[in-house]
Design a protein around this motif. Structure first.
Motif, PDB file in Angstrom:
ATOM      1  N   GLU A  17       0.957  -1.149   0.013  1.00 16.94           N
ATOM      2  CA  GLU A  17      -0.009  -0.058  -0.155  1.00 16.94           C
ATOM      3  C   GLU A  17       0.835   1.184  -0.046  1.00 16.94           C
ATOM      4  OE1 GLU A  17      -2.580  -0.080   3.212  1.00 16.94           O
ATOM      5  OE2 GLU A  17      -3.730  -1.601   2.375  1.00 16.94           O
ATOM      6  N   VAL A  18       0.486   2.131  -0.655  1.00 22.00           N
ATOM      7  CA  VAL A  18       1.221   3.623  -0.647  1.00 22.00           C
ATOM      8  C   VAL A  18       1.022   4.347   0.784  1.00 22.00           C
ATOM      9  CG1 VAL A  18       1.448   5.927  -1.734  1.00 22.00           C
ATOM     10  CG2 VAL A  18       1.225   3.630  -3.085  1.00 22.00           C
ATOM     11  N   ASP A  19       1.970   4.870   1.246  1.00 24.50           N
ATOM     12  CA  ASP A  19       2.052   5.689   2.300  1.00 24.50           C
ATOM     13  C   ASP A  19       2.008   7.115   2.071  1.00 24.50           C
ATOM     14  OD1 ASP A  19       1.847   3.403   3.918  1.00 24.50           O
ATOM     15  OD2 ASP A  19       4.111   3.393   4.453  1.00 24.50           O
ATOM     16  N   GLU A  20       3.374   7.491   1.143  1.00 21.89           N
ATOM     17  CA  GLU A  20       3.204   9.041   0.947  1.00 21.89           C
ATOM     18  C   GLU A  20       4.252   9.058  -0.183  1.00 21.89           C
ATOM     19  OE1 GLU A  20       5.888  11.098   3.509  1.00 21.89           O
ATOM     20  OE2 GLU A  20       6.504   9.431   4.517  1.00 21.89           O
ATOM     21  N   ILE A  21       4.218  10.288  -0.756  1.00 21.05           N
ATOM     22  CA  ILE A  21       5.260  10.633  -1.733  1.00 21.05           C
ATOM     23  C   ILE A  21       6.281  11.299  -0.862  1.00 21.05           C
ATOM     24  CG2 ILE A  21       5.841  12.252  -3.491  1.00 21.05           C
ATOM     25  CD1 ILE A  21       3.019  11.610  -4.552  1.00 21.05           C
ATOM     26  N   VAL A  22       7.376  11.032  -1.044  1.00 17.32           N
ATOM     27  CA  VAL A  22       8.747  11.460  -0.055  1.00 17.32           C
ATOM     28  C   VAL A  22       9.145  12.670  -0.538  1.00 17.32           C
ATOM     29  CG1 VAL A  22      10.961  10.912   0.630  1.00 17.32           C
ATOM     30  CG2 VAL A  22       9.190   9.180   0.839  1.00 17.32           C
ATOM     31  N   CYS A  23       9.374  12.654  -2.025  1.00 15.08           N
ATOM     32  CA  CYS A  23       9.601  13.963  -2.756  1.00 15.08           C
ATOM     33  C   CYS A  23       9.538  13.470  -4.166  1.00 15.08           C
ATOM     34  CB  CYS A  23      11.227  14.092  -2.439  1.00 15.08           C
ATOM     35  SG  CYS A  23      12.142  12.923  -2.868  1.00 15.08           S
ATOM     36  N   PHE A  24       9.681  14.587  -5.145  1.00 11.35           N
ATOM     37  CA  PHE A  24       9.637  14.272  -6.569  1.00 11.35           C
ATOM     38  C   PHE A  24      10.659  15.342  -7.166  1.00 11.35           C
ATOM     39  CE2 PHE A  24       7.062  17.777  -7.947  1.00 11.35           C
ATOM     40  CZ  PHE A  24       6.470  18.250  -6.800  1.00 11.35           C
TER      41      PHE A  24
END
Lengths: 370, 370
Positions: A249-256
């Motif tokens: 499952e996806v938790d978060e976008i850390v950076c991009f």
């Protein structure tokens, strides 16, 4: 300031308008992007949904189904002669013409079984009529099987606007001004999956079978491009499954990261997505079962868990200011996971717009603890 | 795990490879996107830079300059006959052929002054040779002026892969397997500028001149699409200037949204970007000078400052779960500004990759106070 009520929206209707958008190229009002975000009635340049409309979405973009135009004077699907203000004729079936709200018109050549010369002749006359009518952007969709029509169009000043498997689109701007037609999609969107072992905190990495990364034996996060019409979160879950066989499952976008100069001068956005393995793996570990990694046969040579410091200390990344920054955020996100802290980046919420069909995902700052 | 040193990288070289990428379509290794992120040597499918390489980047993507191929047996720019394992000939100038590291080959037809029939004949023979050599992806770049060659290519099984003003690209996958060639760019990227008045905290809004939003007298943030090769932050600064005449700096990305089903079935990412007006406006206000708004003549009917609650309370947005969420984040970000709190979203850092030219921007979580 006026307020807008649902009652203003009128009856369900469906226009399609990949057309002569009344905007400067450099400052195009956002279409699917910001217009649907900031104006209720611009979900897409291809589609004009009134809020209560029930028209189905274009599923793949491969076929622009045409709807009866409110401008049409003949509902026939046969070739019709539409008289224009100057007495000219548009010798295309009305069924292949779509008019838009920006004085644009689209010709879908799917059903036009003309030879190149006949098509050129008809298009020449049509342009004359449309110009006299004040039309601005002319869009020509040519399926692969009709590619013999393309040279006729380019000889009349059409140029490519878009292309993908199955068709290309050419455009012509009629006024004596700079074209205000939009450019084609500019970005690829990619994801990298940051996954930590539920017990050891080690990071999941893969080694590829071919390419320069393989040659250097580089250990990487599982990565991939979003498929057409696929969300960032969906892509992360899919890619992890494909490359390693693991469910998450996806938790978060850390950076991009945004880069330019890719395929045909296009750009990309690459999102580092922190994922948590499905609970079944945690339960298995408690019962003494290891997490089985199944590297993708075609692409992946090996998959493994490594100390995150070993990942980061690969010299190719230590030499890069960009990847030092990115890896710093990865380390921070991984350690938060181990310490059971909450996410710090952006989390996804799938939310409907409310007045039109389709899915939309908003990425918002999480409720960070720090 | 092997480590990689700069010494491994070899001499500067420059390959170009928009070619037969050895990957499944659904799980493409990221090209400009993640490969450049996770492998030193994949900055772009069009370009293969060794770290110490000094080759110039493709500036616009409009011209794929070809370099002498390491596979080439003839350096001539004239038509050459290259003998293949089966005795066949490839009757294209070597100068228009580019070989890649994925058993792919690109034909740039810019200089090929052949008639359609001659081209078809040469392409037929070339395909035979390339197939016998184990080539996989064949890429054909056709400038608008050579569009008479397209029908020849599609009759031999080529299909469109990409198109934009000036050229289109067609591809053919030679093996008897599913094509692993990448899809064209999938996303438009747009920005909305969240700007608060330095004294009153009111929000900067605009009303458009045309389109459904104008009809509803909707007050919106200034918005726009990223130009090709333009960063999100740059686009926000440019759009604010264009639509209102105001100069600003970017503080943070407040949130963003991904949608699908836009132009030709493509997707978009829309970023809400919090901006601060340049300090000259604050200084002017202290000296009693108002901030002058100069609405863009072509697109913008009016620009003004309004209470953020009035912005949010426009009913069209209150009816949408998505925009309620987005506006909540906008409100939060705007109030942080008034209270002089730090950003909560992602902030931009322009950082070089280190071993190749070009600009890259990473967006990372800010050091939030909460």
């Amino acid at each position: 300031m006026a307020t807008i009520s649902q009652a203003d929206f009128g009856q369900p209707q469906h226009f399609q308008m990949p057309h002569g958008l009344a905007m400067r190229r450099r400052s195009l009002l956002l279409l699917q992007s910001s217009l649907s975000c900031f104006a209720f009635a611009f979900p897409s340049p291809l589609q004009f949904y009134f809020p209560s409309g029930s028209a189905s979405r274009l599923s793949s973009g491969r076929h622009m189904t045409t709807t009866a135009s409110s401008f049409s004077s003949a509902a026939s699907t046969e070739v019709s002669a539409r008289m224009a203000s100057d007495g000219g004729e548009v010798s295309f079936p009305e069924s292949c013409l779509t008019h838009d709200l920006y004085s644009g018109i689209t010709v879908d050549t799917e059903s036009l079984d003309f030879c190149a010369d006949d098509f050129k002749d008809r298009l020449t006359r049509a342009i004359s009529v449309w110009r006299s009518e004040g039309k601005r952007g002319i869009w020509l969709k040519v399926p692969t099987k009709r590619s013999h029509l393309i040279a006729s169009a380019t000889s009349l000043g059409f140029d490519f606007q878009h292309g993908e498997a199955g068709f290309c689109v050419l455009t012509k701007w009629l006024p004596e001004t700079e074209s205000r037609l939009p450019h084609p999609p500019t970005h690829q969107v990619g994801v990298g999956c940051l996954v930590c072992h539920p017990m050891t905190g080690k990071m999941l990495v893969v080694q590829e079978k071919s390419g320069p990364a393989a040659k250097r034996k580089l250990w990487k996060m599982p990565t991939g491009l979003c498929d057409p019409s696929e969300d960032i979160s969906e892509a992360a879950v899919r890619e992890l499954m494909e490359e390693t066989g693991l469910d998450c499952e996806v938790d978060e976008i850390v950076c991009f990261r945004q880069s330019h100069g890719g395929l045909f001068g296009r750009s990309d956005l690459f999102f580092v997505v922190k994922c948590s393995l499905a609970s079944k793996y945690v339960e298995g570990l408690k019962e003494g079962r290891e997490i089985e990694l199944v590297p993708q046969e075609e692409e992946i040579l090996d998959a493994d868990w490594i100390d995150i410091e070993d990942y980061i200390n690969q010299s190719v990344w230590k030499e890069s200011p960009l990847y030092k920054e990115m890896n710093g955020k990865i380390l921070r996100a991984a350690r938060r996971d181990v310490a059971s802290e909450g996410p710090q980046g952006f989390i996804a919420k799938n939310l409907p717009i409310g007045w039109r069909p389709g899915s939309n995902t908003i990425y918002v700052p999480s409720n960070s603890k720090l």
